[in-house]
Write a protein that holds these residues in place. Structure first.
Motif, PDB file in Angstrom:
ATOM      1  N   ARG A  52       7.248 -17.515   9.901  1.00 20.02           N
ATOM      2  CA  ARG A  52       7.786 -16.573  10.374  1.00 20.02           C
ATOM      3  C   ARG A  52       8.759 -16.080   9.771  1.00 20.02           C
ATOM      4  O   ARG A  52       8.910 -15.654   9.113  1.00 20.02           O
ATOM      5  CB  ARG A  52       8.202 -16.374  11.660  1.00 20.02           C
ATOM      6  CG  ARG A  52       8.487 -15.381  12.284  1.00 20.02           C
ATOM      7  CD  ARG A  52       8.314 -15.647  13.814  1.00 20.02           C
ATOM      8  NE  ARG A  52       8.105 -14.321  14.659  1.00 20.02           N
ATOM      9  CZ  ARG A  52       7.461 -13.778  15.445  1.00 20.02           C
ATOM     10  NH1 ARG A  52       6.632 -14.960  15.831  1.00 20.02           N
ATOM     11  NH2 ARG A  52       7.146 -12.920  16.231  1.00 20.02           N
ATOM     12  N   ALA A  53       9.925 -17.098   9.734  1.00 19.15           N
ATOM     13  CA  ALA A  53      11.220 -16.447   8.831  1.00 19.15           C
ATOM     14  C   ALA A  53      10.712 -16.770   7.311  1.00 19.15           C
ATOM     15  O   ALA A  53      11.924 -15.771   6.526  1.00 19.15           O
ATOM     16  CB  ALA A  53      12.323 -18.009   8.904  1.00 19.15           C
ATOM     17  N   ARG A  54       9.818 -17.042   6.948  1.00 14.66           N
ATOM     18  CA  ARG A  54       9.374 -16.816   4.932  1.00 14.66           C
ATOM     19  C   ARG A  54       8.631 -15.903   5.182  1.00 14.66           C
ATOM     20  O   ARG A  54       9.356 -14.656   4.387  1.00 14.66           O
ATOM     21  CB  ARG A  54       9.267 -18.430   5.047  1.00 14.66           C
ATOM     22  CG  ARG A  54       9.237 -19.723   5.057  1.00 14.66           C
ATOM     23  CD  ARG A  54       8.662 -20.446   4.934  1.00 14.66           C
ATOM     24  NE  ARG A  54       7.779 -21.163   3.477  1.00 14.66           N
ATOM     25  CZ  ARG A  54       8.527 -21.454   2.465  1.00 14.66           C
ATOM     26  NH1 ARG A  54       9.732 -21.954   2.662  1.00 14.66           N
ATOM     27  NH2 ARG A  54       7.706 -21.523   1.671  1.00 14.66           N
ATOM     28  N   PHE A  55       7.846 -14.904   5.980  1.00 15.11           N
ATOM     29  CA  PHE A  55       7.191 -14.284   6.072  1.00 15.11           C
ATOM     30  C   PHE A  55       8.115 -12.833   5.996  1.00 15.11           C
ATOM     31  O   PHE A  55       8.085 -11.543   5.287  1.00 15.11           O
ATOM     32  CB  PHE A  55       6.278 -14.033   7.014  1.00 15.11           C
ATOM     33  CG  PHE A  55       4.747 -14.453   6.962  1.00 15.11           C
ATOM     34  CD1 PHE A  55       4.745 -14.634   5.310  1.00 15.11           C
ATOM     35  CD2 PHE A  55       3.944 -14.059   7.344  1.00 15.11           C
ATOM     36  CE1 PHE A  55       3.302 -14.866   4.799  1.00 15.11           C
ATOM     37  CE2 PHE A  55       2.266 -14.433   6.937  1.00 15.11           C
ATOM     38  CZ  PHE A  55       2.596 -14.756   5.460  1.00 15.11           C
ATOM     39  N   MET A  76      -3.068 -10.535   2.878  1.00 18.81           N
ATOM     40  CA  MET A  76      -3.534  -8.765   2.334  1.00 18.81           C
ATOM     41  C   MET A  76      -3.279  -8.202   3.514  1.00 18.81           C
ATOM     42  O   MET A  76      -2.602  -6.669   3.162  1.00 18.81           O
ATOM     43  CB  MET A  76      -4.883  -9.397   2.518  1.00 18.81           C
ATOM     44  CG  MET A  76      -5.162 -10.140   1.363  1.00 18.81           C
ATOM     45  SD  MET A  76      -4.652 -10.009  -0.234  1.00 18.81           S
ATOM     46  CE  MET A  76      -5.362  -7.928  -0.817  1.00 18.81           C
ATOM     47  N   SER A  77      -3.058  -8.564   4.651  1.00 18.62           N
ATOM     48  CA  SER A  77      -2.880  -7.280   5.614  1.00 18.62           C
ATOM     49  C   SER A  77      -0.990  -7.194   5.822  1.00 18.62           C
ATOM     50  O   SER A  77      -1.376  -6.185   5.928  1.00 18.62           O
ATOM     51  CB  SER A  77      -3.180  -8.326   7.146  1.00 18.62           C
ATOM     52  OG  SER A  77      -4.225  -8.837   7.666  1.00 18.62           O
ATOM     53  N   LEU A  78      -0.364  -8.170   5.943  1.00 17.80           N
ATOM     54  CA  LEU A  78       0.901  -8.348   5.087  1.00 17.80           C
ATOM     55  C   LEU A  78       1.239  -7.627   4.423  1.00 17.80           C
ATOM     56  O   LEU A  78       2.288  -6.538   4.556  1.00 17.80           O
ATOM     57  CB  LEU A  78       1.178  -9.830   5.234  1.00 17.80           C
ATOM     58  CG  LEU A  78       3.287  -9.495   5.484  1.00 17.80           C
ATOM     59  CD1 LEU A  78       4.183  -8.850   6.990  1.00 17.80           C
ATOM     60  CD2 LEU A  78       3.813 -10.896   5.343  1.00 17.80           C
ATOM     61  N   HIS A  98       3.205  -2.212   2.390  1.00 17.48           N
ATOM     62  CA  HIS A  98       2.609  -0.989   2.095  1.00 17.48           C
ATOM     63  C   HIS A  98       2.923   0.052   3.040  1.00 17.48           C
ATOM     64  O   HIS A  98       3.016   1.199   2.134  1.00 17.48           O
ATOM     65  CB  HIS A  98       2.000  -0.753   1.126  1.00 17.48           C
ATOM     66  CG  HIS A  98       1.390  -2.121  -0.317  1.00 17.48           C
ATOM     67  ND1 HIS A  98       0.403  -1.393  -1.224  1.00 17.48           N
ATOM     68  CD2 HIS A  98       2.257  -3.221  -0.480  1.00 17.48           C
ATOM     69  CE1 HIS A  98       0.842  -2.765  -2.401  1.00 17.48           C
ATOM     70  NE2 HIS A  98       1.909  -2.947  -1.623  1.00 17.48           N
ATOM     71  N   GLY A  99       2.440   0.134   3.375  1.00 17.33           N
ATOM     72  CA  GLY A  99       2.421   1.576   4.416  1.00 17.33           C
ATOM     73  C   GLY A  99       3.020   2.501   5.128  1.00 17.33           C
ATOM     74  O   GLY A  99       3.545   3.607   5.274  1.00 17.33           O
ATOM     75  N   GLU A 100       4.407   1.178   5.464  1.00 17.14           N
ATOM     76  CA  GLU A 100       5.682   1.434   5.801  1.00 17.14           C
ATOM     77  C   GLU A 100       6.323   2.345   4.884  1.00 17.14           C
ATOM     78  O   GLU A 100       7.110   3.066   5.170  1.00 17.14           O
ATOM     79  CB  GLU A 100       6.271   0.072   5.500  1.00 17.14           C
ATOM     80  CG  GLU A 100       5.556  -0.542   7.972  1.00 17.14           C
ATOM     81  CD  GLU A 100       5.998   0.197   9.262  1.00 17.14           C
ATOM     82  OE1 GLU A 100       7.168   1.425   8.532  1.00 17.14           O
ATOM     83  OE2 GLU A 100       4.806   0.331   9.977  1.00 17.14           O
ATOM     84  N   ALA A 156       3.599 -16.527  -0.479  1.00 17.05           N
ATOM     85  CA  ALA A 156       3.443 -15.497   1.007  1.00 17.05           C
ATOM     86  C   ALA A 156       2.312 -16.295   1.191  1.00 17.05           C
ATOM     87  O   ALA A 156       2.173 -16.567   2.305  1.00 17.05           O
ATOM     88  CB  ALA A 156       2.999 -13.847   0.818  1.00 17.05           C
ATOM     89  N   LEU A 157       1.108 -17.063  -0.261  1.00 16.61           N
ATOM     90  CA  LEU A 157       0.489 -18.341   0.734  1.00 16.61           C
ATOM     91  C   LEU A 157       1.091 -19.512   1.695  1.00 16.61           C
ATOM     92  O   LEU A 157       0.397 -20.386   2.108  1.00 16.61           O
ATOM     93  CB  LEU A 157      -0.905 -17.852  -0.923  1.00 16.61           C
ATOM     94  CG  LEU A 157      -1.915 -17.320  -0.360  1.00 16.61           C
ATOM     95  CD1 LEU A 157      -2.872 -17.180  -1.586  1.00 16.61           C
ATOM     96  CD2 LEU A 157      -2.232 -17.061   0.834  1.00 16.61           C
ATOM     97  N   GLY A 158       2.200 -19.599   0.281  1.00 15.41           N
ATOM     98  CA  GLY A 158       2.509 -20.783   0.234  1.00 15.41           C
ATOM     99  C   GLY A 158       3.979 -20.705   1.688  1.00 15.41           C
ATOM    100  O   GLY A 158       3.876 -22.312   2.367  1.00 15.41           O
ATOM    101  N   ALA A 159       4.243 -19.405   2.382  1.00 10.54           N
ATOM    102  CA  ALA A 159       4.843 -19.676   3.449  1.00 10.54           C
ATOM    103  C   ALA A 159       3.841 -20.500   4.415  1.00 10.54           C
ATOM    104  O   ALA A 159       4.898 -20.814   5.930  1.00 10.54           O
ATOM    105  CB  ALA A 159       5.142 -18.035   4.008  1.00 10.54           C
TER     106      ALA A 159
END
Length: 227
Positions: free
Chosen positions: A77-80, A137-139, A144-146, A118-121
């Motif tokens: 979570r912190a990594r994301f 991909m959702s993140l 991108h939307g924000e 991101a995958l590594g997180a």
């Protein structure tokens, strides 16, 4: 006096020149002819290394960001959070990136570095490989939307600051019919929009954090279910 031979160029040189133009003048100013002019080369010389403007735009999109930052030790979570905020900062630095059409999944070297980061997180989670890809991909879609919303609203504010003032709340009171839009009418009546600056930087940062929190809560619930 003989003119010396023009220095050898490659796709990376062309991409850097195009990015410099976009940074200074916006994406609309980028063309093969303009890049050639800035580099002191004939336009056709560029086509030996970059086949089209569309290809140039994809090269620019991939090279728009720095390498992903080192992610902290600890849970996913912190990594994301670090990853998402770094990506948002990169897009805000070069908002023209959002104008480049997305033609497919990550494939450029820099994009793949961010994807890998991101995958590594998620390495220490019980998610299946396909689930990890879906979460990342959702993140990416969320960030991108924000970023798009942030850039679009900032540009709107520069054109007409009044629409982001208390006038907005007043206009809503005039047009929102409680019978047709009861939920929105309650929000308007609460005074949420009665502020001097709807585009306050601190508020926008807090809204991003809240949206990211909701996203991560959903991922955490999914991971909990998998355990």
């Amino acid at each position: 006096m003989k003119r010396g031979r023009k220095p050898t160029i490659d796709a990376a040189d062309i991409t850097r020149a195009a990015i410099a133009i976009a940074d200074a003048e916006g994406l609309a100013a980028v063309s093969m002819a303009r890049v050639a002019q800035e580099m002191g080369n004939a336009t056709m010389a560029l086509y030996r290394h970059v086949k089209s403007k569309d290809e140039l735009l994809q090269l620019m999109a991939d090279a728009a960001f720095e390498d992903p930052p080192p992610l902290p030790d600890g849970e996913w979570r912190a990594r994301f959070e670090v990853w998402a905020k770094s990506l948002l900062a990169g897009i805000r630095k070069r908002p023209w990136f959002l104008q480049i059409p997305l033609n497919g999944p990550p494939s450029g070297p820099k994009s793949l570095l961010w994807f890998d980061s991101a995958l590594g997180a998620l390495d220490d989670t019980p998610l299946e490989p396909g689930e990890k890809v879906g979460v990342v991909m959702s993140l990416m879609t969320f960030v991108h939307g924000e970023a798009w919303l942030n850039v679009a609203l900032t540009q709107g504010f520069e054109k007409d600051p009044a629409q982001f003032s208390r006038e907005y709340g007043q206009r809503l009171r005039e047009v929102v019919d409680p019978r047709r839009m009861p939920a929105l009418a309650k929000i308007v009546a609460s005074g949420v929009f009665d502020v001097d600056d709807l585009l306050d930087a601190d508020d926008m940062a807090a809204e991003f954090d809240f949206g990211l929190h909701l996203f991560l809560e959903g991922v955490a619930a999914h991971i909990g279910g998998r355990r």
